[in-house]
Design a protein around this motif. Structure first.
Motif, PDB file in Angstrom:
ATOM      1  N   ASN A 154      33.415  89.295 113.930  1.00  0.00           N
ATOM      2  CA  ASN A 154      33.220  90.512 113.339  1.00  0.00           C
ATOM      3  C   ASN A 154      32.626  91.374 114.476  1.00  0.00           C
ATOM      4  N   LYS A 155      32.132  92.318 114.302  1.00  0.00           N
ATOM      5  CA  LYS A 155      31.364  93.298 115.092  1.00  0.00           C
ATOM      6  C   LYS A 155      30.103  93.795 114.677  1.00  0.00           C
ATOM      7  N   ILE A 156      29.398  92.720 114.260  1.00  0.00           N
ATOM      8  CA  ILE A 156      28.127  92.815 113.490  1.00  0.00           C
ATOM      9  C   ILE A 156      27.123  92.690 114.488  1.00  0.00           C
ATOM     10  N   SER A 157      26.201  94.199 114.551  1.00  0.00           N
ATOM     11  CA  SER A 157      25.357  94.307 115.208  1.00  0.00           C
ATOM     12  C   SER A 157      23.913  94.424 114.579  1.00  0.00           C
ATOM     13  N   LYS A 158      23.990  94.489 113.360  1.00  0.00           N
ATOM     14  CA  LYS A 158      22.543  94.499 112.644  1.00  0.00           C
ATOM     15  C   LYS A 158      22.778  93.702 111.452  1.00  0.00           C
ATOM     16  N   ILE A 159      21.636  92.894 111.073  1.00  0.00           N
ATOM     17  CA  ILE A 159      21.671  92.361 109.913  1.00  0.00           C
ATOM     18  C   ILE A 159      20.354  92.400 109.266  1.00  0.00           C
ATOM     19  N   GLU A 160      20.328  93.155 108.196  1.00  0.00           N
ATOM     20  CA  GLU A 160      18.991  93.642 107.480  1.00  0.00           C
ATOM     21  C   GLU A 160      18.210  92.328 107.142  1.00  0.00           C
ATOM     22  N   PRO A 161      16.752  92.488 107.012  1.00  0.00           N
ATOM     23  CA  PRO A 161      15.855  91.475 106.817  1.00  0.00           C
ATOM     24  C   PRO A 161      16.262  90.764 105.659  1.00  0.00           C
ATOM     25  N   PHE A 162      16.889  91.129 104.622  1.00  0.00           N
ATOM     26  CA  PHE A 162      17.049  90.626 103.204  1.00  0.00           C
ATOM     27  C   PHE A 162      18.495  90.362 102.932  1.00  0.00           C
ATOM     28  N   ALA A 163      19.438  90.314 103.896  1.00  0.00           N
ATOM     29  CA  ALA A 163      20.797  90.369 103.778  1.00  0.00           C
ATOM     30  C   ALA A 163      20.982  88.835 103.322  1.00  0.00           C
ATOM     31  N   PHE A 164      20.614  88.178 103.564  1.00  0.00           N
ATOM     32  CA  PHE A 164      20.854  86.633 103.055  1.00  0.00           C
ATOM     33  C   PHE A 164      20.087  86.403 101.784  1.00  0.00           C
ATOM     34  N   LYS A 165      18.988  87.174 101.149  1.00  0.00           N
ATOM     35  CA  LYS A 165      18.227  86.760 100.179  1.00  0.00           C
ATOM     36  C   LYS A 165      18.866  86.036  98.971  1.00  0.00           C
ATOM     37  N   ASN A 166      18.351  85.034  98.212  1.00  0.00           N
ATOM     38  CA  ASN A 166      18.874  84.232  97.193  1.00  0.00           C
ATOM     39  C   ASN A 166      19.959  83.388  97.534  1.00  0.00           C
ATOM     40  N   LEU A 167      20.458  83.157  99.006  1.00  0.00           N
ATOM     41  CA  LEU A 167      21.457  82.312  99.131  1.00  0.00           C
ATOM     42  C   LEU A 167      20.734  80.807  99.539  1.00  0.00           C
ATOM     43  N   ILE A 168      20.114  80.251  98.395  1.00  0.00           N
ATOM     44  CA  ILE A 168      18.943  79.225  98.516  1.00  0.00           C
ATOM     45  C   ILE A 168      19.789  77.890  98.916  1.00  0.00           C
ATOM     46  N   LYS A 169      21.094  77.767  98.629  1.00  0.00           N
ATOM     47  CA  LYS A 169      21.886  76.676  98.816  1.00  0.00           C
ATOM     48  C   LYS A 169      22.708  76.884 100.182  1.00  0.00           C
ATOM     49  N   LEU A 170      22.497  77.705 100.818  1.00  0.00           N
ATOM     50  CA  LEU A 170      23.182  78.037 101.939  1.00  0.00           C
ATOM     51  C   LEU A 170      22.856  77.033 103.072  1.00  0.00           C
ATOM     52  N   ASN A 171      23.668  76.053 103.721  1.00  0.00           N
ATOM     53  CA  ASN A 171      23.188  75.170 104.667  1.00  0.00           C
ATOM     54  C   ASN A 171      24.012  75.628 106.210  1.00  0.00           C
ATOM     55  N   GLN A 172      24.877  76.332 106.219  1.00  0.00           N
ATOM     56  CA  GLN A 172      25.708  76.561 107.183  1.00  0.00           C
ATOM     57  C   GLN A 172      26.072  78.050 107.399  1.00  0.00           C
ATOM     58  N   LEU A 173      25.541  78.549 108.502  1.00  0.00           N
ATOM     59  CA  LEU A 173      25.904  80.010 108.710  1.00  0.00           C
ATOM     60  C   LEU A 173      26.628  80.121 110.151  1.00  0.00           C
ATOM     61  N   TYR A 178      15.877  89.604 113.402  1.00  0.00           N
ATOM     62  CA  TYR A 178      14.682  89.555 112.568  1.00  0.00           C
ATOM     63  C   TYR A 178      14.425  89.180 111.444  1.00  0.00           C
ATOM     64  N   ILE A 179      14.962  87.894 111.111  1.00  0.00           N
ATOM     65  CA  ILE A 179      15.048  87.303 109.855  1.00  0.00           C
ATOM     66  C   ILE A 179      14.176  85.997 109.856  1.00  0.00           C
ATOM     67  N   ASN A 180      13.302  85.933 108.858  1.00  0.00           N
ATOM     68  CA  ASN A 180      12.568  84.326 108.905  1.00  0.00           C
ATOM     69  C   ASN A 180      13.510  83.596 108.209  1.00  0.00           C
ATOM     70  N   LEU A 181      14.435  82.748 108.734  1.00  0.00           N
ATOM     71  CA  LEU A 181      15.357  82.025 108.181  1.00  0.00           C
ATOM     72  C   LEU A 181      14.518  80.774 107.510  1.00  0.00           C
ATOM     73  N   GLU A 182      13.553  80.399 107.494  1.00  0.00           N
ATOM     74  CA  GLU A 182      12.877  79.302 106.815  1.00  0.00           C
ATOM     75  C   GLU A 182      12.422  80.087 105.167  1.00  0.00           C
ATOM     76  N   GLU A 183      12.329  81.129 105.483  1.00  0.00           N
ATOM     77  CA  GLU A 183      11.635  81.686 103.974  1.00  0.00           C
ATOM     78  C   GLU A 183      13.005  82.207 103.324  1.00  0.00           C
ATOM     79  N   VAL A 184      14.260  83.032 104.038  1.00  0.00           N
ATOM     80  CA  VAL A 184      15.295  83.381 103.479  1.00  0.00           C
ATOM     81  C   VAL A 184      16.260  82.521 103.138  1.00  0.00           C
ATOM     82  N   LEU A 185      16.208  81.477 103.861  1.00  0.00           N
ATOM     83  CA  LEU A 185      17.416  80.544 103.867  1.00  0.00           C
ATOM     84  C   LEU A 185      16.620  78.990 103.924  1.00  0.00           C
ATOM     85  N   PRO A 186      16.135  78.470 102.879  1.00  0.00           N
ATOM     86  CA  PRO A 186      15.326  77.257 102.943  1.00  0.00           C
ATOM     87  C   PRO A 186      16.142  75.998 103.265  1.00  0.00           C
ATOM     88  N   ASN A 187      17.546  76.140 102.844  1.00  0.00           N
ATOM     89  CA  ASN A 187      18.089  74.819 102.932  1.00  0.00           C
ATOM     90  C   ASN A 187      19.166  74.850 104.324  1.00  0.00           C
TER      91      ASN A 187
END
Length: 75
Positions: free
Chosen positions: A29-48, A59-68
């Motif tokens: 894509n052309k992604i240049s920005k990801i806001e801090p809570f873009a992946f919020k609630n994706l608690i089962k996501l294991n591959q990005l 600037y995302i705390n991956l351990e907090e937002v994407l625990p798995n």
């Protein structure tokens, strides 16, 4: 899979209703920005996949937002 869609920004809570999602492919894509809570609630996501985008800062705390999260591809 949302690859090759000319996406430039991932806004907060963009995927919040997809709580069972395990794999998210945003490559080429052309992604240049990801806001801090873009992946919020994706608690089962294991591959990005963020390959082939225009990210320069992340600037995302991956351990907090994407625990798995087991794998992230930023190449």
């Amino acid at each position: 899979i949302l690859s090759e869609n000319q996406i430039e920004v991932i806004k907060n809570y963009s995927f919040s209703s997809l709580i069972k999602l395990k794999f998210l492919d945003l490559n080429s894509n052309k992604i240049s920005k990801i806001e801090p809570f873009a992946f919020k609630n994706l608690i089962k996501l294991n591959q990005l996949n963020l390959n082939f985008n225009k990210l320069t800062k992340f600037y995302i705390n991956l351990e907090e937002v994407l625990p798995n999260l087991e794998s992230i591809n930023l190449a």
